[in-house]
Design a protein around this motif. Structure first.
Motif, mmCIF file in Angstrom:
data_model
loop_
_atom_site.group_PDB
_atom_site.id
_atom_site.type_symbol
_atom_site.label_atom_id
_atom_site.label_comp_id
_atom_site.label_asym_id
_atom_site.label_seq_id
_atom_site.Cartn_x
_atom_site.Cartn_y
_atom_site.Cartn_z
ATOM 1 N N GLN A 147 130.680 106.053 -31.234
ATOM 2 C CA GLN A 147 130.923 107.218 -30.149
ATOM 3 C C GLN A 147 129.641 107.975 -30.179
ATOM 4 O O GLN A 147 129.422 108.623 -29.242
ATOM 5 C CB GLN A 147 132.146 108.057 -30.526
ATOM 6 C CG GLN A 147 133.299 107.231 -30.504
ATOM 7 C CD GLN A 147 134.652 108.073 -30.742
ATOM 8 O OE1 GLN A 147 134.453 109.263 -31.405
ATOM 9 N NE2 GLN A 147 135.653 107.531 -30.360
ATOM 10 N N HIS A 160 142.409 100.099 -28.138
ATOM 11 C CA HIS A 160 141.358 100.591 -28.836
ATOM 12 C C HIS A 160 141.812 100.477 -30.326
ATOM 13 O O HIS A 160 140.973 99.747 -31.320
ATOM 14 C CB HIS A 160 141.074 102.154 -28.699
ATOM 15 C CG HIS A 160 139.962 102.651 -29.677
ATOM 16 N ND1 HIS A 160 140.164 103.205 -30.849
ATOM 17 C CD2 HIS A 160 138.416 102.543 -29.386
ATOM 18 C CE1 HIS A 160 138.946 103.488 -31.536
ATOM 19 N NE2 HIS A 160 138.046 103.156 -30.696
ATOM 20 N N ARG A 161 143.048 100.679 -30.637
ATOM 21 C CA ARG A 161 143.570 100.376 -31.953
ATOM 22 C C ARG A 161 143.469 98.827 -32.231
ATOM 23 O O ARG A 161 142.834 98.446 -33.444
ATOM 24 C CB ARG A 161 144.861 100.836 -32.071
ATOM 25 C CG ARG A 161 145.493 100.761 -33.579
ATOM 26 C CD ARG A 161 146.890 101.260 -33.919
ATOM 27 N NE ARG A 161 146.876 102.625 -33.142
ATOM 28 C CZ ARG A 161 147.843 102.931 -32.302
ATOM 29 N NH1 ARG A 161 148.879 102.096 -31.861
ATOM 30 N NH2 ARG A 161 148.119 104.406 -31.959
ATOM 31 N N ARG A 174 145.454 102.756 -23.325
ATOM 32 C CA ARG A 174 144.007 102.653 -23.886
ATOM 33 C C ARG A 174 143.929 103.048 -25.403
ATOM 34 O O ARG A 174 143.238 102.160 -25.921
ATOM 35 C CB ARG A 174 143.289 103.859 -23.141
ATOM 36 C CG ARG A 174 141.740 104.053 -22.977
ATOM 37 C CD ARG A 174 140.993 105.054 -22.316
ATOM 38 N NE ARG A 174 141.578 104.782 -20.868
ATOM 39 C CZ ARG A 174 142.122 106.019 -20.418
ATOM 40 N NH1 ARG A 174 142.081 107.072 -20.833
ATOM 41 N NH2 ARG A 174 142.407 105.686 -19.000
ATOM 42 N N SER A 180 133.285 102.642 -30.480
ATOM 43 C CA SER A 180 133.924 102.798 -29.339
ATOM 44 C C SER A 180 133.869 101.590 -28.493
ATOM 45 O O SER A 180 134.630 101.440 -27.451
ATOM 46 C CB SER A 180 133.096 103.907 -28.311
ATOM 47 O OG SER A 180 131.682 103.450 -28.263
ATOM 48 N N GLN A 181 133.112 100.599 -28.851
ATOM 49 C CA GLN A 181 133.197 99.332 -28.093
ATOM 50 C C GLN A 181 132.468 98.335 -29.122
ATOM 51 O O GLN A 181 131.756 98.471 -29.838
ATOM 52 C CB GLN A 181 132.029 99.512 -27.045
ATOM 53 C CG GLN A 181 131.986 98.271 -26.092
ATOM 54 C CD GLN A 181 130.928 98.812 -25.049
ATOM 55 O OE1 GLN A 181 130.448 99.588 -24.790
ATOM 56 N NE2 GLN A 181 131.316 97.817 -23.845
#
Length: 109
Positions: free
Chosen positions: A63, A47-48, A43, A96-97
């Motif tokens: 976030q 994300h990185r 995960r 975060s997304q």
């Protein structure tokens, strides 16, 4: 005469008994690795890669729950437009997304 046969048998199998005591600990560590540590590493790697691939025009969520559009990308921070004329700087790691990515314009042949 003073040593019973049970003590004599137990003394000879000390090496295998010590190893048998460590088998449950080894199994617990293996289970923890495959159920917790490995998925978390995967995960973090995803994300990185997502954060490194950010570019101008991407729609993101931080976030803190702020929705916005990336207007500029710097080394460790991103400028995000959260409303018309309102821009904030956020640290890349707090994104975060990515909701929608901008597609590069294809060259016409």
């Amino acid at each position: 005469m003073f040593v019973t046969p049970a003590y004599a048998q137990a003394a000879g199998s000390g090496g295998t008994a010590a190893f048998a005591q460590f088998i449950p600990l080894i199994l617990i560590f293996a289970i923890m690795y495959f159920l917790m540590i490995r998925p978390q590493q995967k995960r973090v790697k995803q994300h990185r890669a997502m954060v490194e691939a950010l570019k101008k025009g991407d729609q993101i969520v931080t976030q803190g729950g702020i929705l916005g559009k990336v207007t500029s990308v710097r080394d460790d921070e991103v400028e995000v437009e959260i409303a018309t004329g309102v821009k904030v700087r956020v640290v890349r790691a707090t994104i975060s997304q990515v909701l929608s990515r901008t597609e590069p314009v294809a060259a016409n042949n």
